[in-house]
Design an enzyme around this catalytic site. Sequence first.
Site, PDB file in Angstrom:
ATOM      1  CE1 TYR A 160      -4.305   0.881  -0.377  1.00 49.96           C
ATOM      2  CE2 TYR A 160      -3.615   2.713   0.995  1.00 49.96           C
ATOM      3  CZ  TYR A 160      -4.532   2.146   0.129  1.00 49.96           C
ATOM      4  OH  TYR A 160      -5.656   2.838  -0.229  1.00 49.96           O
TER       5      TYR A 160
ATOM      6  CG  HIS B 239       6.100   2.766   1.437  1.00 47.97           C
ATOM      7  ND1 HIS B 239       4.766   3.029   1.500  1.00 47.97           N
ATOM      8  CD2 HIS B 239       6.392   2.002   2.527  1.00 47.97           C
ATOM      9  CE1 HIS B 239       4.248   2.460   2.583  1.00 47.97           C
ATOM     10  NE2 HIS B 239       5.216   1.831   3.223  1.00 47.97           N
TER      11      HIS B 239
ATOM     12  N   GLY C 196      12.528   3.807   7.138  1.00 52.59           N
ATOM     13  CA  GLY C 196      12.048   5.168   7.336  1.00 52.59           C
ATOM     14  C   GLY C 196      12.156   5.603   8.784  1.00 52.59           C
TER      15      GLY C 196
ATOM     16  CE  LYS D  22       4.141   6.817  10.518  1.00 56.70           C
ATOM     17  NZ  LYS D  22       3.907   5.438  10.155  1.00 56.70           N
TER      18      LYS D  22
ATOM     19  CB  VAL E 117       7.631  11.377   2.968  1.00 59.58           C
ATOM     20  CG1 VAL E 117       6.835  12.187   1.951  1.00 59.58           C
ATOM     21  CG2 VAL E 117       9.034  11.087   2.438  1.00 59.58           C
TER      22      VAL E 117
ATOM     23  NE  ARG F  61      -1.652  -0.086  11.227  1.00 62.49           N
ATOM     24  CZ  ARG F  61      -0.472  -0.698  11.346  1.00 62.49           C
ATOM     25  NH1 ARG F  61       0.642   0.000  11.281  1.00 62.49           N
ATOM     26  NH2 ARG F  61      -0.409  -2.009  11.521  1.00 62.49           N
TER      27      ARG F  61
HETATM   28  P1  AMP Z   1       5.499  -0.225   6.259  1.00 60.48           P
HETATM   29  O1  AMP Z   1       5.006  -0.560   4.896  1.00 60.48           O
HETATM   30  O2  AMP Z   1       4.594   0.669   7.036  1.00 60.48           O
HETATM   31  O3  AMP Z   1       5.993  -1.413   7.019  1.00 60.48           O
HETATM   32  O4  AMP Z   1       6.810   0.679   6.004  1.00 60.48           O
HETATM   33  C1  AMP Z   1       7.878   0.210   5.230  1.00 60.48           C
HETATM   34  C2  AMP Z   1       9.031   1.179   5.378  1.00 60.48           C
HETATM   35  O5  AMP Z   1       8.628   2.478   4.941  1.00 60.48           O
HETATM   36  C3  AMP Z   1       9.505   1.322   6.822  1.00 60.48           C
HETATM   37  O6  AMP Z   1      10.914   1.421   6.849  1.00 60.48           O
HETATM   38  C4  AMP Z   1       8.847   2.623   7.241  1.00 60.48           C
HETATM   39  O7  AMP Z   1       9.540   3.283   8.280  1.00 60.48           O
HETATM   40  C5  AMP Z   1       8.915   3.418   5.953  1.00 60.48           C
HETATM   41  N1  AMP Z   1       7.934   4.497   5.958  1.00 60.48           N
HETATM   42  C6  AMP Z   1       6.615   4.400   6.281  1.00 60.48           C
HETATM   43  N2  AMP Z   1       6.035   5.618   6.237  1.00 60.48           N
HETATM   44  C7  AMP Z   1       7.008   6.500   5.888  1.00 60.48           C
HETATM   45  C8  AMP Z   1       7.039   7.921   5.686  1.00 60.48           C
HETATM   46  N3  AMP Z   1       5.965   8.673   5.832  1.00 60.48           N
HETATM   47  N4  AMP Z   1       8.225   8.480   5.326  1.00 60.48           N
HETATM   48  C9  AMP Z   1       9.330   7.712   5.170  1.00 60.48           C
HETATM   49  N5  AMP Z   1       9.363   6.379   5.354  1.00 60.48           N
HETATM   50  C10 AMP Z   1       8.221   5.788   5.706  1.00 60.48           C
END
Ligand code: AMP
Length: 286
Positions: free
Chosen positions: A32, A37, A154, A156, A183, A194
Site C-alpha cells: 500500500y 515508501h 524510514g 517514521k 515524508v 493506515r
Molecule cells: P510499512 O510498509 O509501514 O511497514 O513501512 C515500510 C518502510 O517504509 C519502513 O521502513 C517505514 O519506516 C517506511 N515508511 C513508512 N512511512 C514512511 C514515511 N511517511 N516516510 C518515510 N518512510 C516511511
Amino acid sequence: MRIVKTAAAMQKLALTWRREGRKVGFVPTMGYLHAGHVSLVTEARRRVGLKGIVVVSIYVNPTQFAPTEDLSRYPRDFAGDRRRCAEAGADVIFFPTDAGMYPGKAEGRYSTYVVEERLSQGMEGGSRPTHFRGVSTIVAKLFNLVLPDLAIFGAKDWQQAAVVRRMAIDLNFPLKVLVRPTVREKDGLAMSSRNKYLSPEDRELATVLHRAMSAAKAAVNLQPASAKALKSSTEALVNGQSSGRLDYVEFFDPETLEAVDVVKPGAQMALAVHFGKTRLIDNAAL
Ligand code: AMP
C-alpha cells in the site's frame, strides 16, 4: 521489473547477483505504497547505481500483528504498488506468501524467532508486546533471502529502525542499515498506509501528532523542560481532540532510546495516538 513470489527463487536470484558482484539495495515494506515508501526506493536506486539491483519486498507480516490488531483489514493494492515501484526504479518486487515465509506454520511446525531484548522494550514494544519479535524475525529472514548490501528504513518508525540496526550488528549481517526522513502530507501528518482508515473528521484531527511535536519543540527551544511536564501538555492537547486518545508519549536519546528526564534540543520525541480503531505513530527530533 520482475515479481518474485517464492523464497527459494528470491535467494537463488540474490546468489546470482552476489556472484556477479552487483550491489543490492533493499526496501522492506508491507505494501500500500505512498510517497514515503517511494522516497526509500528512490534512495536505494541512487545508492546502488545503474548497475546495481533494487529489491522492494511487499509482505504483510502476520507475526508482527497481535490477534486484536488490523492484520486482516490491512490495506492492499498490488497493482498500484507495482506501478509505484516501477516508477521509482525498482528491479524486483519480492511478494511472498505466508507459507513461503513461515514454512510449516499452518501445521504448527514453525518455531524460530529473532528477539532483540533492549531497544524493543517500551514505546511500540510496550503497547504491542510481540510486535518487535515479529519485525526482527521477518527482517532477518528477508535479509537472508535478498542478501542486500544496504537496507533502507524510514525514520517514521524510529524504534523499528533502531531495533533493526542493532539486530543487523548483533547477528553479523554483512550490510548497512540506512534511515531516511519521514515524508509528510502538506499539513504535517506523516504519510502512513493506515491514514486510509481515518474518517474525514479524524483525518483533520490527526494533525495533532505533528502539532504536539511542534509545540514540544518550541518549548524546549526556549528552555529545557521536564519530560513530565511535556507529557502532561501533550496528553492535554491530544485528548482535547474529540476522538484522539493518547497511547504514549516519550522523550528519549535518539541513539540509545533511553528516556530523558530533562528534555533539551536534540532529544527525540515519539507518540502514538488512537483515533477510534486506528492507531497512528510519529516522532521527531526536538
Ligand atoms: P510499512 O510498509 O509501514 O511497514 O513501512 C515500510 C518502510 O517504509 C519502513 O521502513 C517505514 O519506516 C517506511 N515508511 C513508512 N512511512 C514512511 C514515511 N511517511 N516516510 C518515510 N518512510 C516511511
